[in-house]
Design a protein around this motif. Structure first.
Motif, PDB file in Angstrom:
ATOM      1  N   ARG A 267       0.841  -1.197   0.000  1.00  0.00           N
ATOM      2  CA  ARG A 267       0.000   0.000   0.000  1.00  0.00           C
ATOM      3  C   ARG A 267       0.879   1.252   0.000  1.00  0.00           C
ATOM      4  NH1 ARG A 267      -4.859   2.438  -1.139  1.00  0.00           N
ATOM      5  NH2 ARG A 267      -5.282   4.116   0.340  1.00  0.00           N
ATOM      6  N   GLN A 269       1.165   5.351   0.095  1.00  0.00           N
ATOM      7  CA  GLN A 269       0.605   6.668   0.394  1.00  0.00           C
ATOM      8  C   GLN A 269       1.779   7.603   0.638  1.00  0.00           C
ATOM      9  OE1 GLN A 269      -3.434   7.386   1.166  1.00  0.00           O
ATOM     10  NE2 GLN A 269      -2.615   6.477  -0.671  1.00  0.00           N
ATOM     11  N   PHE A 270       1.632   8.863   0.334  1.00  0.00           N
ATOM     12  CA  PHE A 270       2.715   9.842   0.472  1.00  0.00           C
ATOM     13  C   PHE A 270       3.959   9.360  -0.287  1.00  0.00           C
ATOM     14  CE2 PHE A 270       0.122   9.958   4.368  1.00  0.00           C
ATOM     15  CZ  PHE A 270      -0.385  11.242   4.285  1.00  0.00           C
ATOM     16  N   ASN A 271       3.744   8.756  -1.429  1.00  0.00           N
ATOM     17  CA  ASN A 271       4.818   8.274  -2.308  1.00  0.00           C
ATOM     18  C   ASN A 271       5.705   7.195  -1.703  1.00  0.00           C
ATOM     19  OD1 ASN A 271       4.057  10.111  -4.354  1.00  0.00           O
ATOM     20  ND2 ASN A 271       5.153  11.734  -3.267  1.00  0.00           N
ATOM     21  N   ARG A 283       4.017  -0.567  15.017  1.00  0.00           N
ATOM     22  CA  ARG A 283       2.744  -1.297  15.217  1.00  0.00           C
ATOM     23  C   ARG A 283       2.895  -2.743  14.744  1.00  0.00           C
ATOM     24  NH1 ARG A 283      -1.336   2.960  14.787  1.00  0.00           N
ATOM     25  NH2 ARG A 283      -2.982   1.425  14.541  1.00  0.00           N
ATOM     26  N   GLU A 333      -7.948  -6.374  15.787  1.00  0.00           N
ATOM     27  CA  GLU A 333      -8.391  -4.978  15.649  1.00  0.00           C
ATOM     28  C   GLU A 333      -7.318  -4.144  14.956  1.00  0.00           C
ATOM     29  OE1 GLU A 333      -9.532  -3.681  19.567  1.00  0.00           O
ATOM     30  OE2 GLU A 333     -11.400  -4.829  19.545  1.00  0.00           O
ATOM     31  N   ILE A 336      -7.275  -4.664  11.158  1.00  0.00           N
ATOM     32  CA  ILE A 336      -8.268  -3.891  10.425  1.00  0.00           C
ATOM     33  C   ILE A 336      -7.823  -2.440  10.322  1.00  0.00           C
ATOM     34  CG2 ILE A 336     -10.604  -2.940  10.561  1.00  0.00           C
ATOM     35  CD1 ILE A 336     -11.523  -5.634  11.579  1.00  0.00           C
ATOM     36  N   GLN A 337      -7.388  -1.883  11.432  1.00  0.00           N
ATOM     37  CA  GLN A 337      -6.982  -0.484  11.460  1.00  0.00           C
ATOM     38  C   GLN A 337      -5.875  -0.212  10.437  1.00  0.00           C
ATOM     39  OE1 GLN A 337      -8.494   1.819  13.221  1.00  0.00           O
ATOM     40  NE2 GLN A 337      -7.175   3.511  12.622  1.00  0.00           N
ATOM     41  N   GLY A 340      -6.854   0.260   6.972  1.00  0.00           N
ATOM     42  CA  GLY A 340      -7.708   1.399   6.669  1.00  0.00           C
ATOM     43  C   GLY A 340      -9.082   0.916   6.262  1.00  0.00           C
ATOM     44  N   ALA A 341      -9.753   1.706   5.421  1.00  0.00           N
ATOM     45  CA  ALA A 341     -11.127   1.350   5.048  1.00  0.00           C
ATOM     46  C   ALA A 341     -11.200  -0.015   4.372  1.00  0.00           C
ATOM     47  CB  ALA A 341     -11.714   2.428   4.132  1.00  0.00           C
ATOM     48  N   MET A 342     -10.133  -0.426   3.684  1.00  0.00           N
ATOM     49  CA  MET A 342     -10.121  -1.757   3.069  1.00  0.00           C
ATOM     50  C   MET A 342     -10.394  -2.837   4.112  1.00  0.00           C
ATOM     51  SD  MET A 342      -9.728  -1.496  -0.113  1.00  0.00           S
ATOM     52  CE  MET A 342      -9.492  -3.224  -0.527  1.00  0.00           C
ATOM     53  N   MET A 344     -12.426  -2.835   6.404  1.00  0.00           N
ATOM     54  CA  MET A 344     -13.846  -2.950   6.756  1.00  0.00           C
ATOM     55  C   MET A 344     -14.643  -3.689   5.687  1.00  0.00           C
ATOM     56  SD  MET A 344     -14.298  -1.616   9.717  1.00  0.00           S
ATOM     57  CE  MET A 344     -16.092  -1.694   9.764  1.00  0.00           C
ATOM     58  N   MET A 345     -13.990  -4.036   4.590  1.00  0.00           N
ATOM     59  CA  MET A 345     -14.726  -4.586   3.448  1.00  0.00           C
ATOM     60  C   MET A 345     -15.061  -6.062   3.627  1.00  0.00           C
ATOM     61  SD  MET A 345     -15.417  -2.333   1.195  1.00  0.00           S
ATOM     62  CE  MET A 345     -15.823  -1.433   2.667  1.00  0.00           C
ATOM     63  N   GLU A 347     -15.422  -8.113   1.280  1.00  0.00           N
ATOM     64  CA  GLU A 347     -14.706  -8.942   0.297  1.00  0.00           C
ATOM     65  C   GLU A 347     -13.266  -9.233   0.721  1.00  0.00           C
ATOM     66  OE1 GLU A 347     -13.076  -5.954  -3.072  1.00  0.00           O
ATOM     67  OE2 GLU A 347     -15.231  -5.916  -2.760  1.00  0.00           O
ATOM     68  N   GLY A 351     -11.558  -8.730   7.989  1.00  0.00           N
ATOM     69  CA  GLY A 351     -12.645  -8.542   8.944  1.00  0.00           C
ATOM     70  C   GLY A 351     -13.222  -9.862   9.425  1.00  0.00           C
TER      71      GLY A 351
ATOM     72  N   ASP B 140      -3.419   9.902   2.427  1.00  0.00           N
ATOM     73  CA  ASP B 140      -2.742  10.896   1.591  1.00  0.00           C
ATOM     74  C   ASP B 140      -3.767  11.520   0.648  1.00  0.00           C
ATOM     75  OD1 ASP B 140      -0.978  12.413   0.145  1.00  0.00           O
ATOM     76  OD2 ASP B 140      -0.019  10.705  -0.845  1.00  0.00           O
ATOM     77  N   PHE B 209     -17.815  -5.743   6.344  1.00  0.00           N
ATOM     78  CA  PHE B 209     -17.683  -7.166   6.654  1.00  0.00           C
ATOM     79  C   PHE B 209     -18.729  -7.656   7.643  1.00  0.00           C
ATOM     80  CE2 PHE B 209     -14.844  -5.432   9.978  1.00  0.00           C
ATOM     81  CZ  PHE B 209     -15.208  -6.187  11.076  1.00  0.00           C
TER      82      PHE B 209
END
Lengths: 381, 399
Positions: A267, A269-271, A283, A333, A336-337, A340-342, A344-345, A347, A351, B140, B209
């Motif tokens: 993943r 983000q921020f290059n 973490r 937990e 999931i955090q 990110g939002a992925m 919560m999916m 599919e 989760g 981002d 989910f």
């Protein structure tokens, strides 16, 4: 069996389970299966019986593999890694252990054969609404009759009651509601008159039933074990089963951690990959450490049921379930955090691991219960 | 229950007045959904409650000034009103139109935008959703790519927005779009409003989910919108978006909502179970329960201090972020502990419409862990807690 043979045996079990589950139980298939009516595939169940999985927990005397907890733990860890849902735990581990330790022949040999072949699925009706995880708190009564006993009461948390062929029912033959003595276990075919079921789906895709026993007449030989104080032997069987839940939870933690590790590497983000950020790295390190601690405690639970007896065994098993319970919730937990939002999916598998962890924790005593039990057993220490 | 300081007699009287109105007028079916911790109410239910508040002097828009139909309340009144909504199981205010776009238009909108858009929000004729996140732009956000190309008097939109809450029940979407590739990625972002009935827009549901449909992915393919739908100047969207997100962070701590959830937990913990013991009499449970109650009190007092006592004219930056982080942590802890109260019943997954929201009996299949799973979104949404910590480090600590 010497050490080398043992390691070979462990590797064999692990490879066989991994191969089967990866081929036959990938995530999309799992999701389809848990959404079927019964939540289970009979054909697949039979295949796992043919693989010899159900014989693993049984001693050689019953055509088993010796019942070494280490071997069963290997299998259960694979179940955890693949989020495998089946009646295996309740039937082939818990109830088979109860029967092996407490039942008398010919019922014992006959039932264990049937379980090993996958023909019988036995579920455990031990707990009641008000009992939470305290087995002594039992109101379901067993009254002697001319031909045997009459059972009256209701039970909760009966795993896979929807497909079970038999139930093991904990009932009170004498004493007050909270007495730890006076309890007996009965093996009852599911179709017996007077048994009512309320089937439910569980969050992790399993099935669980609430069972009503309304003047259920059972024969004399359905009493498992000759003595009324069923609890000490039952506790041994439960310890074995709980140790296997610990192995399963360690397996879940292993998979969730691997998924997160892979995710933070890919993943961006921020290059940069988010795994390059120090706060994320820390973490992940914490999660990794929790996995290692859980593995150790899972092994300790296995050692306890293999090598220890009495309160020493009880304490170590409770310590393991309490510790792994906490570690696994935290990691699930976090997993999931960090997605990110992925995370919560529906599919994504991640989760569904949290749901599994939550339910496994609630089975046969959550972390709080085992922490309290540990304290009670440690009273003088 | 811990004692909390009272407001002035006038404000406490205000609390009585609004609380009583809410209790007397909140439809029972809606109250039950909210008491079941359901965040995504059907459009019909949202509109029905919104219009009840609308008829009562614009209470549906507590942060709006009188000229736009709001009640012209001060900060303390708004705070108390939102508290009373939460404590009485009334729905959250309509966040996108009322909480975000309205105040953004007060500050940045043109006269005609205010005139054409605000009345329909006030009357719940138009439902809005927010298009910020994209598949590769989450934390981002400034790296967003969904493109708005200026051609004559129109923008042509191409790309997609993801995690769009309520897009499936909304009429319009506002959001940030890339109009040019500046030197800094924050440049070249423009704030636009788009009618979702335009051709070229597809809305795909994304299931969470635990089974609910709250979020969507919205696809734009050669969607043409008039230039008048731009808020502020072209390329100034980042500043506007930041302002708007600041408004959202004001409420995401959900302190009063968590208080209401905690009161539900209290009722469960104190309920008598025939033949069993009350949960609150179990030392290990009671310890966790007390710890959460104290943590929640510390949070509530911090929220009051930040929102009402400090110089409220300054924009809330680090403070709102701290509240969001701690608020969502405690919210999740309360819902986890609630989910665990059921023991063998905790594992049972019931369809949502069968959940008994007011059950105080932990041992009934109506009591489920669904909310615990669902609310794991709260430390992620609206600027993840990781991003909030970045903000605090930068804004408050200068790191």
């Amino acid at each position: 069996m010497n050490q080398i043979e043992k390691i070979e045996q462990c590797n064999m079990i692990e490879q066989s389970a991994t191969r089967f589950l990866q081929n036959r139980y990938p995530f999309p298939v799992r999701q389809k299966l848990i959404n079927t009516n019964s939540g289970y595939c009979h054909h697949q169940w039979q295949e796992t019986a043919d693989l010899g999985w159900m014989q693993l927990p049984l001693s050689e005397h019953f055509d088993g593999h010796g019942g070494n907890a280490e071997f069963v733990a290997i299998l259960m860890r694979e179940f955890g890694r693949n989020n495998y849902q089946s009646p295996y735990f309740v039937s082939a581990v818990l109830c088979a252990k109860v029967l092996e330790k407490m039942a008398k022949d010919p019922v014992r040999t006959d039932m264990l054969h049937q379980i090993a072949e996958g023909k019988a699925i036995v579920s455990a009706a031990f707990y009641e609404k008000q009992s939470r995880y305290d087995l002594c708190n039992t109101t379901t009564s067993a009254t002697q009759s001319d031909n045997g006993y009459t059972l009256q009461g209701s039970k909760v948390g009966v795993q896979y009651g929807n497909i079970a062929t038999h139930l093991l029912i904990l009932a009170r033959a004498s004493g007050d509601q909270l007495d730890c003595s006076g309890l007996s276990i009965f093996l009852v075919p599911k179709e017996r008159e007077g048994i009512g079921f309320e089937h439910h789906r569980t969050h992790d895709g399993g099935r669980v039933s609430i069972v009503q026993l309304n003047n259920v007449a059972v024969e004399r030989n359905s009493l498992i074990g000759s003595e009324y104080p069923a609890l000490p032997k039952l506790q041994e069987a439960l310890n074995f089963a709980i140790a296997m839940l610990c192995a399963e939870l360690a397996g879940v933690m292993d998979s969730t951690f691997k998924l997160v590790l892979e995710f933070v590497k890919t993943r961006t983000q921020f290059n940069s990959s988010i795994g390059s950020f120090q706060s994320i790295q820390h973490r992940l390190v914490d999660m990794y450490m929790r996995c290692e601690l859980a593995t150790s405690m899972s092994r300790e639970a296995t050692r306890a049921v293999n090598d220890l007896i009495g309160p020493e065994q009880d304490r170590l098993v409770s310590a393991a379930k309490a510790e792994i319970g906490r570690l696994s919730i935290l990691n699930a937990e976090e997993a999931i955090q960090l997605h990110g939002a992925m995370g919560m999916m529906d599919e994504m598998p991640i989760g569904h691991f949290l749901k599994r962890v939550f339910v496994l924790n609630s089975l046969y005593g959550d972390a709080e219960h085992h922490q309290a039990r540990y304290r009670q057993l440690s009273r003088d220490q | 229950m811990l004692n909390t300081p009272l407001f002035s007699p006038e404000l406490e009287e205000f609390r009585e007045t609004v609380g009583e109105f809410i209790r007397d007028n909140l439809p029972e079916d809606i109250r039950r959904m909210v008491a079941a911790e359901q965040m995504d109410l059907p459009r019909e239910a949202q509109a029905r409650w919104h219009r009840i508040l609308r008829a009562k002097g614009g209470w549906c828009c507590p942060s709006w000034p009188e000229q736009y139909g709001g009640p012209q309340w001060n900060d303390s009144q708004q705070y108390i009103f939102e508290q009373e909504l939460a404590l009485n199981d009334a729905p959250r205010l309509m966040i996108y139109g009322v909480g975000m776009l309205g105040p953004t238009l007060f500050k940045y909108g043109s006269k005609s935008q205010k005139e054409s858009i605000l009345p329909d929000i006030l009357d719940a004729n138009t439902f809005w959703c927010q298009g910020f996140s994209e598949p590769n732009s989450g934390s981002d956000l400034a790296s967003l790519k969904c493109e708005a190309q200026r051609v004559g008097d129109e923008y042509i939109i191409n790309g997609s927005k993801i995690w769009t809450s309520e897009a499936h029940i909304a009429d319009w979407i506002f959001g940030l779009f890339r109009t040019s590739k500046g030197v800094r990625k924050q440049e070249g972002i423009t704030f636009l409003m788009i009618d979702l009935s335009n051709s070229g827009i597809t809305i795909d549901p994304l299931l969470l989910f635990e089974g609910t449909h709250e979020v969507n992915q919205v696809y734009f393919e050669d969607v043409r919108i008039p230039v008048e739908n731009r808020v502020g100047n072209e390329g100034h969207g980042w500043e506007i978006g930041k302002y708007l997100l600041g408004l959202e962070r004001f409420g995401t701590a959900e302190v009063s909502r968590t208080k209401a959830s905690f009161e539900r937990l209290r009722r469960i913990a104190h309920s008598e179970v025939p033949g069993g013991s009350r949960l609150i009499d179990t030392p290990s449970f009671a310890e966790q329960f007390d710890r959460l109650e104290i943590a929640l009190h510390a949070l509530e007092m911090t929220e009051r201090r930040f929102l009402l006592e400090e110089n409220t004219s300054k924009s809330l930056g680090a403070e709102a972020s701290m509240l969001k982080v701690r608020g969502t942590e405690i919210q999740c802890d309360v819902l986890r502990l609630t989910a665990q109260t059921g023991a063998h019943y905790s594992q049972i997954d019931l369809p949502r419409d069968q959940i008994e929201s007011d059950s105080t009996n932990p041992y009934s299949p109506g009591h489920t862990a669904r909310n615990y799973f669902n609310y794991r979104k709260t430390p992620i949404y609206s600027g993840s807690n990781e991003i909030q910590r970045n903000i605090v480090a930068k804004a408050a600590l200068g790191l």
